[in-house]
Scaffold this active site. Sequence first.
Site, mmCIF file in Angstrom:
data_model
loop_
_atom_site.group_PDB
_atom_site.id
_atom_site.type_symbol
_atom_site.label_atom_id
_atom_site.label_comp_id
_atom_site.label_asym_id
_atom_site.label_seq_id
_atom_site.Cartn_x
_atom_site.Cartn_y
_atom_site.Cartn_z
ATOM 1 N N HIS A 1 0.879 -1.258 -0.193
ATOM 2 C CA HIS A 1 0.083 -0.043 -0.013
ATOM 3 C C HIS A 1 0.959 1.397 -0.063
ATOM 4 O O HIS A 1 2.061 1.283 0.342
ATOM 5 C CB HIS A 1 -0.840 -0.065 1.357
ATOM 6 C CG HIS A 1 -1.703 -1.252 1.410
ATOM 7 N ND1 HIS A 1 -2.961 -1.176 0.585
ATOM 8 C CD2 HIS A 1 -1.599 -2.533 1.794
ATOM 9 C CE1 HIS A 1 -3.644 -2.530 0.855
ATOM 10 N NE2 HIS A 1 -2.689 -3.327 1.592
ATOM 11 N N THR B 1 12.584 -8.799 4.217
ATOM 12 C CA THR B 1 12.305 -7.506 3.547
ATOM 13 C C THR B 1 13.189 -7.376 2.315
ATOM 14 O O THR B 1 12.946 -6.366 1.487
ATOM 15 C CB THR B 1 12.530 -6.735 4.459
ATOM 16 O OG1 THR B 1 13.996 -6.627 4.939
ATOM 17 C CG2 THR B 1 11.441 -6.770 5.620
ATOM 18 N N LYS B 2 14.292 -8.128 2.066
ATOM 19 C CA LYS B 2 15.341 -7.834 1.029
ATOM 20 C C LYS B 2 15.577 -9.175 0.422
ATOM 21 O O LYS B 2 15.414 -10.295 1.038
ATOM 22 C CB LYS B 2 16.726 -7.004 1.454
ATOM 23 C CG LYS B 2 16.384 -5.707 1.977
ATOM 24 C CD LYS B 2 17.543 -4.971 2.347
ATOM 25 C CE LYS B 2 17.503 -3.835 3.178
ATOM 26 N NZ LYS B 2 17.154 -2.637 2.788
#
Length: 190
Positions: free
Chosen positions: A114, A164-165
């Site tokens: 989002h 997250t990576k």
Amino acid sequence: MRTEKEKMLSGELYNPLDPQLAEERHRARLLAKAFNDSSDDQGKERKRLLIELFGAMGKGTFIEPPFYCDYGGNITLGERVFFNFNCVILDVAAVTIGNHVMFGPSVQVYTATHPLDAEQRRSGLEAAKPITIGDDVWIGGGAILSPGVTIGARSVIGAGSVVTKNIPEGVFAAGNPCRVVRSLENEASR
């Protein structure tokens, strides 16, 4: 003019309330419910439901119910993929899973995202980033994969990690946020 689905699949902001997208989510929910409500002695029916649900599914794939997803059709599974109980894939964008991949229980794969700007978020628009998981990956129970990540072949993600990576090939990675702990390339010789 581009459809909301075209925008969604290309990573642009799109309206998730679009009637076509709502219908496709409804279809996926019905298929997932039928799969989740099936019993262990209904192997052929389970396989039929999964073939209908997924964009592609290789031979030898086994998924323990319950399983949940948004669309199903944006998920591509290689051969001999295993999902343990209670896995979730929010496949707003493509989710590509290689051969011989194992998910522990409650693994969550999120392509949906989002806007960070509150005003833009209030508009109700959302976006997505694809996720790719290479061959021979093991993702430990309770791990979460964030939008846009790639997990390299032969890597292991520790239980409870938040990825997250991107994670390179042939490593053990764990933690929140998930980080490389060590190489696995020479593990077999130990």
